[in-house]
Design an enzyme around this catalytic site. Structure first.
Site, PDB file in Angstrom:
ATOM      1  N   LYS A  53     -15.652   3.047  -8.384  1.00 54.18           N
ATOM      2  CA  LYS A  53     -15.528   4.647  -8.699  1.00 54.18           C
ATOM      3  C   LYS A  53     -15.776   4.852 -10.161  1.00 54.18           C
ATOM      4  CE  LYS A  53     -12.641   5.958  -5.072  1.00 54.18           C
ATOM      5  NZ  LYS A  53     -11.232   6.027  -4.488  1.00 54.18           N
ATOM      6  N   GLN A  97      -5.245   6.215  -7.091  1.00 57.09           N
ATOM      7  CA  GLN A  97      -5.798   5.488  -5.575  1.00 57.09           C
ATOM      8  C   GLN A  97      -4.763   5.343  -4.731  1.00 57.09           C
ATOM      9  OE1 GLN A  97      -9.119   4.569  -5.217  1.00 57.09           O
ATOM     10  NE2 GLN A  97      -8.398   3.690  -3.309  1.00 57.09           N
ATOM     11  N   ASP A 120      -9.749  14.446  -5.569  1.00 52.86           N
ATOM     12  CA  ASP A 120      -9.684  13.908  -4.213  1.00 52.86           C
ATOM     13  C   ASP A 120      -9.586  15.142  -3.106  1.00 52.86           C
ATOM     14  OD1 ASP A 120     -10.317  11.391  -3.835  1.00 52.86           O
ATOM     15  OD2 ASP A 120      -8.293  10.606  -4.108  1.00 52.86           O
TER      16      ASP A 120
END
Lengths: 294, 294
Positions: A53, A97, A120
């Site tokens: 990412k 994460q 997200d």
């Protein structure tokens, strides 16, 4: 001829668009969009994801910042970091994460991210915006948003008159995917582990989206001939034909036999998978509020 | 024998339960749950609805407060009232009667209500909680919550293996209803004005929920024999058989002919209608956080 939907190419186009927009922003004197990625602990696959990412964010021209916290980080320390990122005007997107180490409950951490920085798409406010059809001000969960791009590639933006079946009802994928399809005017059925006769439901679907995590569950005789098949599953299975002890990745769809019946189908790997990270980049650009100023 | 689902009786049971809980609260020295109803302007039917809600709240033993504001109320004045009710520790539920006068945009007003006092279940946070299956901490929109009680009366709490069709995809009813049915393990299809072949979809449904606002659209030959039919439509049609100029209320379902095929069916009026106001009372008790202390 069955169309094999190329997720790598679609993903590359999204990244190219984002990169182009960032170059234009810089040329007109704006700051770069900023993405902060937070990782707690030493899980190797989480570190691999986060590395990918961060690299992609740099490739897009973002201001990419990674916070690596030790395994023993307390809830208070993690929440304090999120709060400081919420307050940082140079940070547009915050990604924590998952999974977090066991002593940390992820839900309050995710919900403490400002909804407008929740790239997200996991915040309850973003879920509510999607559920009520507000796709303009909300940030949409990356995997369903990416899967929708592949659907649109085949059917265009208006799915009126088409019947879509989503198999799987997770908050991360199945439910938001169903809402996106409904918002595009599809007639939508949501099937799941408690559904009776999934094959019969599947045979009515012009668009079949499988996200159950069961290797090659969807067979050729489940498909309406010519249907579009989107395979979100990623399952590791033994591959003794290559070498004993070897494994390979397969989706929730038996690809070979289904490709013979479908009109269009995503492979695994190389289908929906590559879209997720690309949509994270697109969400960060959206969150920066800068994309509109191009 | 077809079961005619009695919404008035079901509604009365909800109100009875709420009233009993309030009596117990008072007996153990707690304050009454407080419901504030806000109405702006002179629309007669809005005043009739608000009057009915306030009367029912009193009947339940609530501290019921009505704020009647003049038509020319400004957005700032209305928002200031909502802010003061948000801050009032004796007020558990706030309901702003819709529609507002044309110069007032309802959306920012509704979104300014604290989610935990939003007893109409219209706040984006409550939509997000429902969309992600958090039925414990969220407040659910009253009409779908009431319709679910009628469904449960026939099928129990677990709808595993049953196929439900919801016709209509509004944020007020269709979408939350679909989410409630999915949460109860039904396989759920959402059909709407852009769907192809609704009758064919309907014939597969064990539970058919109609919320489209088209008088008697659902016919007997749309039904799977024995299906449960929940009619959310309220349509006023001419009733020349009674007297010229007279009208009567009908649902989205052709009741007489469908009752001959269905296993269970709600009438209009007297089906889903009475449940809405009862669920408003139940939501207010829930919002008070006092129900758990019984």
């Amino acid at each position: 001829m069955t169309v094999i939907i190329d997720g790598k190419a679609a993903s590359a186009r999204v990244v190219e668009d984002v990169t182009g927009a960032v170059l234009q922003l810089e040329a007109s004197g704006h700051r770069k969009p900023g993405l902060a990625v937070v990782i707690v602990g030493d899980d190797p696959s989480s570190h691999a994801y986060v590395g990918a990412k961060s690299r992609m964010a740099k490739q897009c021209g973002f201001n990419s910042i990674q916070h690596t916290l030790p395994e023993e980080t307390s809830r208070e320390e993690l929440m304090a970091l999120v709060a400081s990122l919420n307050a940082d005007p140079d940070i547009d997107g915050i990604l924590v994460q998952l999974p977090l180490p066991k002593h940390l409950d992820s839900e309050p951490v995710i919900q403490s991210i400002l909804p407008e920085k929740d790239v997200d798409g996991l915040h309850i406010v973003n879920a509510g915006k999607l559920a009520t059809g507000d796709l303009k001000t909300g940030l949409i969960s990356c995997t369903p948003a990416g899967a929708m791009i592949l659907v649109r590639q085949i059917h265009g933006n208006d799915l009126s008159g088409l019947h879509a079946l989503v198999i799987g009802r997770s908050n991360l994928f199945g439910k938001p995917m169903a809402q996106l399809l409904l918002n595009a005017n599809a007639t939508v059925t949501i099937g799941h582990s408690k559904s009776r006769d999934l094959p019969e439901l599947a045979r009515q679907a012009d668009i079949l989206v499988a996200a159950v995590g069961r290797a090659e569950m969807v067979k050729a005789d489940w498909l309406k001939p010519g249907a579009t098949v989107i395979d979100v599953g990623i399952n590791r299975v033994a591959a003794p034909e290559q070498d004993s002890g070897k494994s390979r990745l397969v989706g929730d769809v038996a690809f070979e036999e289904c490709a013979a019946v479908a009109g269009a189908i995503t492979p695994v790997p190389g289908g929906v998978g590559p879209m997720t990270i690309a949509m994270l980049m697109a969400n960060t650009l959206t969150a920066s509020g800068l994309s509109a100023r191009e």
